[in-house]
Design an enzyme around this catalytic site. Structure first.
Site, mmCIF file in Angstrom:
data_model
loop_
_atom_site.group_PDB
_atom_site.id
_atom_site.type_symbol
_atom_site.label_atom_id
_atom_site.label_comp_id
_atom_site.label_asym_id
_atom_site.label_seq_id
_atom_site.Cartn_x
_atom_site.Cartn_y
_atom_site.Cartn_z
ATOM 1 N N SER A 138 39.059 44.451 50.885
ATOM 2 C CA SER A 138 37.419 44.662 50.917
ATOM 3 C C SER A 138 37.159 44.805 52.288
ATOM 4 C CB SER A 138 36.670 43.237 50.587
ATOM 5 O OG SER A 138 35.675 43.204 51.054
ATOM 6 N N TYR A 151 35.781 34.178 51.523
ATOM 7 C CA TYR A 151 36.126 35.615 50.925
ATOM 8 C C TYR A 151 36.781 36.435 51.818
ATOM 9 C CZ TYR A 151 35.485 39.660 48.107
ATOM 10 O OH TYR A 151 35.638 40.694 47.421
HETATM 11 N N1 NAD Z 1 32.619 44.405 43.104
HETATM 12 C C1 NAD Z 1 32.620 44.570 44.713
HETATM 13 O O1 NAD Z 1 31.404 44.668 45.105
HETATM 14 C C2 NAD Z 1 33.883 44.360 45.406
HETATM 15 C C3 NAD Z 1 34.058 44.947 46.549
HETATM 16 C C4 NAD Z 1 35.234 44.786 47.498
HETATM 17 C C5 NAD Z 1 36.146 44.026 46.758
HETATM 18 N N2 NAD Z 1 36.233 43.859 45.378
HETATM 19 C C6 NAD Z 1 37.356 43.381 45.010
HETATM 20 O O2 NAD Z 1 37.711 43.773 43.741
HETATM 21 C C7 NAD Z 1 38.394 43.032 42.592
HETATM 22 C C8 NAD Z 1 37.749 43.180 41.612
HETATM 23 O O3 NAD Z 1 36.398 42.718 41.597
HETATM 24 P P1 NAD Z 1 35.410 43.087 40.295
HETATM 25 O O4 NAD Z 1 34.083 43.155 41.002
HETATM 26 O O5 NAD Z 1 35.814 44.181 39.392
HETATM 27 O O6 NAD Z 1 35.374 41.577 39.709
HETATM 28 P P2 NAD Z 1 35.020 41.030 38.271
HETATM 29 O O7 NAD Z 1 34.668 39.728 38.322
HETATM 30 O O8 NAD Z 1 34.262 42.061 37.409
HETATM 31 O O9 NAD Z 1 36.550 41.187 37.479
HETATM 32 C C9 NAD Z 1 37.567 40.213 38.036
HETATM 33 C C10 NAD Z 1 38.349 40.005 36.868
HETATM 34 O O10 NAD Z 1 39.465 38.756 37.517
HETATM 35 C C11 NAD Z 1 39.588 37.888 36.416
HETATM 36 N N3 NAD Z 1 40.153 36.877 37.165
HETATM 37 C C12 NAD Z 1 39.432 35.903 38.351
HETATM 38 N N4 NAD Z 1 40.310 35.053 38.411
HETATM 39 C C13 NAD Z 1 41.549 35.147 37.873
HETATM 40 C C14 NAD Z 1 42.656 34.499 37.787
HETATM 41 N N5 NAD Z 1 42.867 33.362 38.399
HETATM 42 N N6 NAD Z 1 43.646 34.841 37.033
HETATM 43 C C15 NAD Z 1 43.509 36.002 36.344
HETATM 44 N N7 NAD Z 1 42.399 36.908 36.264
HETATM 45 C C16 NAD Z 1 41.497 36.227 37.044
HETATM 46 C C17 NAD Z 1 38.117 37.818 35.828
HETATM 47 O O11 NAD Z 1 38.325 37.109 34.667
HETATM 48 C C18 NAD Z 1 37.544 39.066 36.092
HETATM 49 O O12 NAD Z 1 37.825 39.850 34.538
HETATM 50 C C19 NAD Z 1 38.531 41.519 43.367
HETATM 51 O O13 NAD Z 1 39.608 41.326 44.001
HETATM 52 C C20 NAD Z 1 37.048 41.692 44.341
HETATM 53 O O14 NAD Z 1 37.398 40.642 45.392
HETATM 54 C C21 NAD Z 1 35.153 43.760 44.735
#
Ligand code: NAD
Length: 254
Positions: A138, A151
């Site tokens: 991130s 985070y």
């Molecule tokens: N959305 C953003 O703005 C953003 C920005 C930078 C980084 N990220 C990173 O991208 C990744 C995905 O983010 P997103 O926004 O698509 O999230 P999201 O919440 O839409 O999806 C994350 C998925 O991970 C699954 N999950 C969570 N904990 C889990 C576990 N212990 N075991 C198995 N599955 C698990 C959840 O069920 C969910 O379906 C994350 O690592 C997040 O930190 C997101």
């Protein structure tokens, strides 16, 4: 270009947001996709979307924070070519408003979860004579987002793990890179806005959109396209790098 025919890919958290977009795109490009999700139910819409386009997909209920479950799941999947360490959770708080139990939970999923999947995946990548790993970091790892202490800490660790793995397995034909998105519009963002900014959702959504100099949040499909490039044979010269995809967040914000 960018074909994933005959590749087997594991996508953690592949049921929602960025992971779902990656799962669908990788299946479109010919990969056999294995989605790891907390429950079968959370993987359901992604599985249905992939099946609807005639793609190959399997889902596995598994908590990435639990090493036993992760090892059993990777054992079942067998040899793989691609691992996308994407599952992650959010937390809003400064150091003095982050209780130890909450800090531990963020580390368990966002750091130990990545370690657990790396640990389980390396032997399965070896069976394929190498492959590619992407860890979802991130921009928080680059600049430390305000009010995101645990985070940002976790994502810093993800970037360091990426370098460590890239170095340790380069001779075994395993490439490892990370992707650092700024704000991407996914259920993850909607979830923490509604949890932490109840009653001010629209105002907060606009504020988060404007925090990217480009004036909007990213789209899951845009992150998936970068992941596809990095996992393709065309990116064979790329390892040990982090790729910000951030609408100018890191370099144009002042
Ligand atoms: N959305 C953003 O703005 C953003 C920005 C930078 C980084 N990220 C990173 O991208 C990744 C995905 O983010 P997103 O926004 O698509 O999230 P999201 O919440 O839409 O999806 C994350 C998925 O991970 C699954 N999950 C969570 N904990 C889990 C576990 N212990 N075991 C198995 N599955 C698990 C959840 O069920 C969910 O379906 C994350 O690592 C997040 O930190 C997101």
């Amino acid at each position: 270009m960018f074909s994933l025919q005959n590749k087997k890919a594991v996508v953690t958290g592949g049921g929602s947001g960025i992971g779902k977009a990656i799962s669908v795109l990788f299946a479109k490009q010919g990969a056999e996709v294995h989605i790891i999700e907390l429950t079968e139910e959370s993987a359901k819409t992604a599985v249905e979307e992939i099946q609807a386009i005639g793609g190959k997909v399997f889902s596995h209920a598994c908590n990435v924070a639990n090493q036993e479950e992760v090892l059993a799941t990777f054992e079942k999947i067998g040899n793989i070519n691609i691992l996308i360490n994407n599952a992650g959770i959010a937390h809003v708080g400064k150091v003095d408003t982050t209780p130890a139990a909450v800090f531990d939970r963020v580390m368990d999923v966002n750091v130990k979860g990545v370690y657990n999947c790396l640990f389980a995946a390396i032997p399965q990548l070896r069976l394929s004579n190498g492959g590619v790993i992407i860890n979802m970091a991130s921009i928080a790892a680059w600049v430390g987002i305000p009010d995101r202490f645990a985070y940002s800490t976790a994502k810093g660790a993800v970037m360091a793990m990426t370098l460590s793995v890239a170095k340790d397995y380069i001779k075994e034909n395993i490439r490892c890179n990370s992707i650092s998105p700024a704000r991407v519009h996914t259920p993850f963002v909607d979830g923490f806005i509604s949890k932490n900014y109840a009653g001010k959702e629209e105002e907060m959504f606009e504020k988060l959109s404007q925090s990217q100099p480009i004036g909007r949040m990213g789209k899951p499909d845009e992150i998936a396209a970068l992941a596809l490039y990095l996992c393709s044979d065309e990116a064979g010269f790329i390892t040990g790098s982090d790729y910000p995809i951030d609408g100018g967040f890191i370099k144009l914000n002042n």
